[in-house]
Design an enzyme around this catalytic site. Structure first.
Site, PDB file in Angstrom:
ATOM      1  N   ARG A  96       4.322 -16.069  18.401  1.00 17.75           N
ATOM      2  CA  ARG A  96       5.570 -15.698  17.726  1.00 17.75           C
ATOM      3  C   ARG A  96       6.762 -16.500  18.222  1.00 17.75           C
ATOM      4  O   ARG A  96       7.678 -16.797  17.459  1.00 17.75           O
ATOM      5  CB  ARG A  96       5.806 -14.189  17.853  1.00 17.75           C
ATOM      6  CG  ARG A  96       4.748 -13.432  17.052  1.00 17.75           C
ATOM      7  CD  ARG A  96       5.184 -12.081  16.592  1.00 17.75           C
ATOM      8  NE  ARG A  96       4.186 -11.549  15.667  1.00 17.75           N
ATOM      9  CZ  ARG A  96       4.019 -10.265  15.399  1.00 17.75           C
ATOM     10  NH1 ARG A  96       4.782  -9.369  15.992  1.00 17.75           N
ATOM     11  NH2 ARG A  96       3.108  -9.866  14.530  1.00 17.75           N
ATOM     12  N   GLY A 117      -6.975 -17.661  35.137  1.00 18.69           N
ATOM     13  CA  GLY A 117      -6.802 -17.628  36.591  1.00 18.69           C
ATOM     14  C   GLY A 117      -6.780 -19.018  37.188  1.00 18.69           C
ATOM     15  O   GLY A 117      -6.567 -20.004  36.467  1.00 18.69           O
ATOM     16  N   ASP A 163      -4.043 -12.626  42.404  1.00 11.61           N
ATOM     17  CA  ASP A 163      -4.161 -13.564  43.525  1.00 11.61           C
ATOM     18  C   ASP A 163      -3.495 -14.916  43.263  1.00 11.61           C
ATOM     19  O   ASP A 163      -3.800 -15.900  43.929  1.00 11.61           O
ATOM     20  CB  ASP A 163      -5.645 -13.771  43.873  1.00 11.61           C
ATOM     21  CG  ASP A 163      -6.458 -14.257  42.684  1.00 11.61           C
ATOM     22  OD1 ASP A 163      -5.933 -14.252  41.556  1.00 11.61           O
ATOM     23  OD2 ASP A 163      -7.623 -14.643  42.872  1.00 11.61           O
ATOM     24  N   ARG A 198     -12.177  11.991  43.512  1.00 12.44           N
ATOM     25  CA  ARG A 198     -11.666  12.923  44.531  1.00 12.44           C
ATOM     26  C   ARG A 198     -11.985  14.376  44.162  1.00 12.44           C
ATOM     27  O   ARG A 198     -12.340  15.180  45.025  1.00 12.44           O
ATOM     28  CB  ARG A 198     -10.150  12.754  44.724  1.00 12.44           C
ATOM     29  CG  ARG A 198      -9.605  13.766  45.725  1.00 12.44           C
ATOM     30  CD  ARG A 198      -8.183  13.505  46.120  1.00 12.44           C
ATOM     31  NE  ARG A 198      -8.002  12.308  46.917  1.00 12.44           N
ATOM     32  CZ  ARG A 198      -8.374  12.167  48.182  1.00 12.44           C
ATOM     33  NH1 ARG A 198      -8.988  13.157  48.816  1.00 12.44           N
ATOM     34  NH2 ARG A 198      -8.155  11.054  48.829  1.00 12.44           N
ATOM     35  N   MET A 227     -12.421  -3.985  42.185  1.00 10.24           N
ATOM     36  CA  MET A 227     -12.454  -5.448  41.985  1.00 10.24           C
ATOM     37  C   MET A 227     -11.303  -6.142  42.689  1.00 10.24           C
ATOM     38  O   MET A 227     -10.435  -5.496  43.285  1.00 10.24           O
ATOM     39  CB  MET A 227     -12.420  -5.750  40.495  1.00 10.24           C
ATOM     40  CG  MET A 227     -13.772  -5.644  39.825  1.00 10.24           C
ATOM     41  SD  MET A 227     -13.658  -6.181  38.104  1.00 10.24           S
ATOM     42  CE  MET A 227     -15.396  -6.401  37.730  1.00 10.24           C
ATOM     43  N   ARG A 248     -11.911  -9.866  43.578  1.00 16.09           N
ATOM     44  CA  ARG A 248     -12.485 -11.090  44.192  1.00 16.09           C
ATOM     45  C   ARG A 248     -12.111 -11.175  45.674  1.00 16.09           C
ATOM     46  O   ARG A 248     -12.363 -10.241  46.411  1.00 16.09           O
ATOM     47  CB  ARG A 248     -12.027 -12.331  43.418  1.00 16.09           C
ATOM     48  CG  ARG A 248     -12.825 -12.523  42.135  1.00 16.09           C
ATOM     49  CD  ARG A 248     -12.778 -13.941  41.655  1.00 16.09           C
ATOM     50  NE  ARG A 248     -11.401 -14.376  41.420  1.00 16.09           N
ATOM     51  CZ  ARG A 248     -11.061 -15.495  40.816  1.00 16.09           C
ATOM     52  NH1 ARG A 248     -11.994 -16.315  40.397  1.00 16.09           N
ATOM     53  NH2 ARG A 248      -9.808 -15.818  40.619  1.00 16.09           N
ATOM     54  N   SER A 279     -13.383  16.186  53.134  1.00 11.88           N
ATOM     55  CA  SER A 279     -13.898  15.170  52.202  1.00 11.88           C
ATOM     56  C   SER A 279     -13.006  13.945  52.314  1.00 11.88           C
ATOM     57  O   SER A 279     -11.831  14.064  52.664  1.00 11.88           O
ATOM     58  CB  SER A 279     -13.866  15.686  50.769  1.00 11.88           C
ATOM     59  OG  SER A 279     -12.527  15.831  50.343  1.00 11.88           O
ATOM     60  N   GLU A 281     -13.894  -5.683  46.754  1.00 16.15           N
ATOM     61  CA  GLU A 281     -15.197  -6.348  46.553  1.00 16.15           C
ATOM     62  C   GLU A 281     -15.387  -7.539  47.484  1.00 16.15           C
ATOM     63  O   GLU A 281     -16.505  -7.909  47.815  1.00 16.15           O
ATOM     64  CB  GLU A 281     -15.401  -6.761  45.089  1.00 16.15           C
ATOM     65  CG  GLU A 281     -14.507  -7.873  44.611  1.00 16.15           C
ATOM     66  CD  GLU A 281     -14.823  -8.298  43.172  1.00 16.15           C
ATOM     67  OE1 GLU A 281     -15.986  -8.359  42.783  1.00 16.15           O
ATOM     68  OE2 GLU A 281     -13.851  -8.588  42.435  1.00 16.15           O
ATOM     69  N   GLN A 285     -12.599  -1.783  35.086  1.00 17.70           N
ATOM     70  CA  GLN A 285     -11.268  -2.215  35.540  1.00 17.70           C
ATOM     71  C   GLN A 285     -10.708  -3.384  34.725  1.00 17.70           C
ATOM     72  O   GLN A 285      -9.533  -3.699  34.797  1.00 17.70           O
ATOM     73  CB  GLN A 285     -11.323  -2.627  37.020  1.00 17.70           C
ATOM     74  CG  GLN A 285     -11.649  -1.477  37.928  1.00 17.70           C
ATOM     75  CD  GLN A 285     -12.146  -1.954  39.290  1.00 17.70           C
ATOM     76  OE1 GLN A 285     -11.373  -2.098  40.216  1.00 17.70           O
ATOM     77  NE2 GLN A 285     -13.433  -2.208  39.405  1.00 17.70           N
ATOM     78  N   ARG A 286     -11.574  -4.061  33.977  1.00 18.87           N
ATOM     79  CA  ARG A 286     -11.125  -5.207  33.187  1.00 18.87           C
ATOM     80  C   ARG A 286     -10.666  -4.801  31.784  1.00 18.87           C
ATOM     81  O   ARG A 286     -10.078  -5.613  31.076  1.00 18.87           O
ATOM     82  CB  ARG A 286     -12.290  -6.190  33.015  1.00 18.87           C
ATOM     83  CG  ARG A 286     -12.673  -6.936  34.244  1.00 18.87           C
ATOM     84  CD  ARG A 286     -12.010  -8.316  34.235  1.00 18.87           C
ATOM     85  NE  ARG A 286     -12.623  -9.167  35.202  1.00 18.87           N
ATOM     86  CZ  ARG A 286     -13.641 -10.004  34.944  1.00 18.87           C
ATOM     87  NH1 ARG A 286     -14.115 -10.108  33.722  1.00 18.87           N
ATOM     88  NH2 ARG A 286     -14.151 -10.730  35.892  1.00 18.87           N
TER      89      ARG A 286
HETATM   90  P1  ADP Z   1     -10.534 -18.152  36.249  1.00 14.90           P
HETATM   91  O1  ADP Z   1      -9.609 -18.941  35.397  1.00 14.90           O
HETATM   92  O2  ADP Z   1     -10.524 -16.692  35.903  1.00 14.90           O
HETATM   93  O3  ADP Z   1     -10.343 -18.434  37.737  1.00 14.90           O
HETATM   94  P2  ADP Z   1     -12.983 -19.797  36.267  1.00 14.90           P
HETATM   95  O4  ADP Z   1     -12.929 -20.148  37.713  1.00 14.90           O
HETATM   96  O5  ADP Z   1     -14.316 -19.469  35.687  1.00 14.90           O
HETATM   97  O6  ADP Z   1     -12.031 -18.576  35.883  1.00 14.90           O
HETATM   98  O7  ADP Z   1     -12.379 -21.050  35.454  1.00 14.90           O
HETATM   99  C1  ADP Z   1     -12.284 -20.995  34.052  1.00 14.90           C
HETATM  100  C2  ADP Z   1     -12.706 -22.317  33.452  1.00 14.90           C
HETATM  101  O8  ADP Z   1     -11.803 -23.357  33.856  1.00 14.90           O
HETATM  102  C3  ADP Z   1     -14.064 -22.833  33.888  1.00 14.90           C
HETATM  103  O9  ADP Z   1     -15.125 -22.225  33.182  1.00 14.90           O
HETATM  104  C4  ADP Z   1     -13.956 -24.294  33.529  1.00 14.90           C
HETATM  105  O10 ADP Z   1     -14.143 -24.513  32.157  1.00 14.90           O
HETATM  106  C5  ADP Z   1     -12.490 -24.601  33.880  1.00 14.90           C
HETATM  107  N1  ADP Z   1     -12.424 -25.189  35.220  1.00 14.90           N
HETATM  108  C6  ADP Z   1     -12.414 -24.573  36.427  1.00 14.90           C
HETATM  109  N2  ADP Z   1     -12.400 -25.454  37.444  1.00 14.90           N
HETATM  110  C7  ADP Z   1     -12.408 -26.685  36.863  1.00 14.90           C
HETATM  111  C8  ADP Z   1     -12.420 -28.024  37.358  1.00 14.90           C
HETATM  112  N3  ADP Z   1     -12.420 -28.282  38.674  1.00 14.90           N
HETATM  113  N4  ADP Z   1     -12.429 -29.045  36.457  1.00 14.90           N
HETATM  114  C9  ADP Z   1     -12.412 -28.788  35.133  1.00 14.90           C
HETATM  115  N5  ADP Z   1     -12.437 -27.560  34.606  1.00 14.90           N
HETATM  116  C10 ADP Z   1     -12.417 -26.521  35.443  1.00 14.90           C
END
Ligand code: ADP
Length: 328
Positions: free
Chosen positions: A30, A107, A135, A160, A175, A177, A221, A228, A260-261
């Site tokens: 948008r 991420g 993170d 609880r 979760m 990581r 309790s 994780e 959680q997702r």
């Molecule tokens: P998040 O974004 O949640 O940390 P991932 O670590 O699985 O999830 O990364 C998402 C996608 O980003 C991967 O499946 C891949 O396609 C791409 N990616 C991650 N690291 C690299 C890299 N070093 N080079 C190129 N593409 C990458």
């Protein structure tokens, strides 16, 4: 605003999904529409870039999605994008359509991919932090974290009730990581007896001492929240060790997992996603590239992707002290 540097953008969601990604897509589409920028949705993360899975998006393509969890564009982990051949195909598809810039919601893996792609082909990229783990450096919160936290809190509240009825000890894994944000904050919010997170070195002796203290205080309790990524051991190892140390305890293990997702994003996540989706398009229009849009102290900020990947948000260690004092 001065004339925009871009006229066509693509938006994708990649890596682990998180509630609020849809609200971010909506905001990107948008805002682009508002500034007369053509917008394309790319399906299944970087896979869609490689396999030419694009869809033209206008303001009506994103109607009624602000309330929806998940991502209408779908997400994927693309192994092909990690190869130079895969990224070449992706670039050719962008050139074919005349797309100048990409908004990548995900991420740190997603940002790593965006950065490499931009360095190789000069395509403008901007990241939006979408992960429940919280993170990512450069933003106070990531999109999805608040919803996941509240989901964890609701689930632990329910646990609880049954823990109290049966005088049980529950170990609950949440979760996050390698990060303990969900564990620490849901643990405080639910009055957990102990919270085990990877950012703090824990020991079985300390855990046992906490149980002994709780017993002396008359607690019948207890709930122990475990991240994780906890380094001391898996939740099953911890429960087993506790059973050996306290044979009388009735111990249960719950792994909250993927609930959680999911779910409808919280108000905070919808607002954050709207701010960052808007901020990403504005950033691209102003010439930003290889940065991530984030909110810090209620201000829109752009952090170099390099930094967002390398650094980590610090947890507030004071919260651990508060939790220890308040749990007993
Ligand atoms: P998040 O974004 O949640 O940390 P991932 O670590 O699985 O999830 O990364 C998402 C996608 O980003 C991967 O499946 C891949 O396609 C791409 N990616 C991650 N690291 C690299 C890299 N070093 N080079 C190129 N593409 C990458």
């Amino acid at each position: 605003m001065s004339e925009s540097l871009i006229s066509k953008i693509g938006v994708l969601t990649s890596g682990g999904d998180s509630p609020g990604m849809n609200a971010a897509i909506r905001a990107v589409v948008r805002t682009a529409n508002h500034y007369n920028i053509e917008c394309y949705g790319i399906r299944e993360g970087y896979n869609g870039l490689i396999h030419d899975d694009f869809t033209r998006m206008g303001p009506r393509s994103v109607k009624n999605i602000i309330t929806e969890g998940g991502t209408i564009l779908k997400s994927a982990r693309s192994l092909e994008f990690k190869t130079t051949e895969g990224r070449k195909k992706a670039y050719e598809n962008l050139v074919k359509r005349g797309i100048d810039a990409l908004v990548c919601i995900g991420g740190d893996g997603t940002f790593r991919g965006a950065k490499i792609f931009s360095e190789e082909y000069g395509i403008r990229v901007i990241g939006i932090p979408g992960t429940i783990d919280n993170d990512i450096f450069g933003t106070d919160n990531t999109i999805g974290y608040d919803t996941a936290l509240n989901t964890a809190m609701d689930a632990i509240d329910k646990i609880r009730d049954t823990a109290t009825s049966h005088n049980r000890v529950f170990f609950v894994e949440v979760m996050g990581r390698d990060a303990g944000f969900i564990a620490l904050n849901s643990g405080i919010a639910t009055g957990a007896l102990d919270i085990l997170i990877p950012e703090k070195k824990d020991s079985i002796e300390e855990l046992f001492a906490t149980f002994e203290k709780a017993e002396k205080a008359g607690k019948s309790s207890s709930i122990v929240v475990v991240a994780e990524g906890e380094q001391l051991g898996s939740i099953y190892d911890l429960a087993k060790a506790t059973k050996n140390g306290f044979p009388d305890y009735d111990i249960r293990v719950v792994v909250l997992g993927h609930i959680q997702r999911g779910g409808s994003p919280s108000c905070a996540d919808r607002v954050l996603a709207s701010q960052l989706g808007y901020g990403a398009v504005i950033g691209l229009m102003e010439g930003q590239t290889k940065v991530m849009a984030g909110m810090q102290s209620n201000k829109l900020v752009y952090t170099p992707i390099e930094e967002a990947i390398k650094k980590h948000n610090e947890i507030d260690k004071n919260l651990l002290t508060i939790s220890e004092i308040l749990a007993i």
